[in-house]
Design an enzyme around this catalytic site. Sequence first.
Site, PDB file in Angstrom:
ATOM      1  N   TYR A   1      -7.496   7.754 -17.376  1.00  0.00           N
ATOM      2  CA  TYR A   1      -8.577   8.439 -16.674  1.00  0.00           C
ATOM      3  C   TYR A   1      -8.809   9.832 -17.246  1.00  0.00           C
ATOM      4  CZ  TYR A   1      -7.123   4.852 -13.354  1.00  0.00           C
ATOM      5  OH  TYR A   1      -6.765   3.666 -12.773  1.00  0.00           O
TER       6      TYR A   1
ATOM      7  N   GLU B   1       0.335   8.296  11.404  1.00  0.00           N
ATOM      8  CA  GLU B   1      -1.002   7.781  11.740  1.00  0.00           C
ATOM      9  C   GLU B   1      -1.834   8.758  12.577  1.00  0.00           C
ATOM     10  OE1 GLU B   1       0.163   3.975  13.325  1.00  0.00           O
ATOM     11  OE2 GLU B   1      -0.432   2.942  11.482  1.00  0.00           O
TER      12      GLU B   1
ATOM     13  N   ASP C   1      -4.883   2.120   1.879  1.00  0.00           N
ATOM     14  CA  ASP C   1      -5.195   1.522   3.188  1.00  0.00           C
ATOM     15  C   ASP C   1      -5.717   2.591   4.153  1.00  0.00           C
ATOM     16  OD1 ASP C   1      -2.665   2.729   3.025  1.00  0.00           O
ATOM     17  OD2 ASP C   1      -1.841   1.541   4.664  1.00  0.00           O
TER      18      ASP C   1
ATOM     19  N   HIS D   1       0.861  -1.182   0.000  1.00  0.00           N
ATOM     20  CA  HIS D   1       0.000   0.000   0.000  1.00  0.00           C
ATOM     21  C   HIS D   1       0.900   1.235   0.000  1.00  0.00           C
ATOM     22  CE1 HIS D   1      -4.202  -0.964  -0.016  1.00  0.00           C
ATOM     23  NE2 HIS D   1      -3.980  -2.004   0.768  1.00  0.00           N
TER      24      HIS D   1
END
Length: 396
Positions: free
Chosen positions: A301, A375, A108, A103
């Site tokens: 895209y 985090e 994630d 990831h």
Amino acid sequence: MNLLKRIQSLSQAYSSQVTEYRRHIHSNPELSYQEFNTSKFVAEQLRSFGLEPQEIATTGLVVEIKGKNPDSKSIALRADMDALPIQETNDVPYKSKNEGVMHACGHDVHTSSLLGTAKILAEIKDEFEGTVRMLFQPGEEKNPGGASYMIRDGALQNPQPAGIIGQHVFPFLPTGKIGFREGMYMASADEIYLKVIGKGGHAGAPELAIDPIVIASHIIIALQQIISRNANPRQPTVLTFGNIIGKGATNIIPNEVNIAGTFRAMNETWRKSALERITKMAESIAEGMGGKCEVEISHGYPYLENNPELTRRIKAAAIEYVGAENVVDIDITLASEDFSYYSQVIPASFYRLGTRNEKKGITSYVHTPTFDIDEDALKISTGLMAWMALKELNGK
Ligand SMILES: [Zn+2]
Ligand SMILES: [Zn+2]
């Protein structure tokens, strides 16, 4: 306690749980369109919040959280779930357990964060009007883009949400900061493959050969004219050929040369006409020089337009949530994102979550083997998105 404070305290309270989700998903990454276990894990958590996720686009999920008057309005929130073919080199307890898969783009983080948002919204569903629809999509990293399958399979129908909001980690922005941009934000990206065919021969006898190296050189230089002379200077556009293969030698003219590159733009009309020009110019230069050029374009895209009104509103919500000093305007980027597909259907806005922390040594860019996030960003991201959704629904 007012609703903002309540969401902020729930976001704080659930952050260790959300960090566990993130670490679980990070340790068990799956490549694009193979997110079977991730999808199963996400569905299990959603069910534990009393929600009923529906499978869509093979490994995708859609789940609705209904407030009061659920049919009055709906807003969509999106996360992507796929990882990249990169070998992680971080020495962390939650390091990838899947050889060669990582990831490295923070999907994630997006997935675990949206799970946290679902947990908060499920708990306060009596506090908002309408419905929050969550999209957990597959395959952001690989053409044709999981978003296109989500739309094909009805993720934006019955009823059509009034708008869609997505977030992406941003290693250029310190944790605690949130970045927004109105209007054009990210580029379309198409892959261009040119096969220049000549006629090989002895390097000392060019008159007997058709030299594809010289033809390819002319094509590469000439195509840059499309960028400098045909493109609108007010709209960024890029043509880069990163690969050229001609397998001759000092004394051998090869039969063919293969060139590969990318074309990026911030306008769909220009994108279409530029691709036509590239094709025509490459073919006619080769023909004029006695050779041939086969052009293959793999469409990527579309360009991403952040709806100005929606962006202004969610930015105002972010200012309420994290304070004006932590909300910044960010520049356009010529990277691409399949969230752009949603922006072609309904008002959409894609914002950036700061995840950089120099003190912790977290500075690597996405798509690198050392990418990681601070985090602490998860303490903000879950509640922030819940607050944005609520503001959209309650209108105050
Ligand atoms: Zn990526
Ligand atoms: Zn990404």
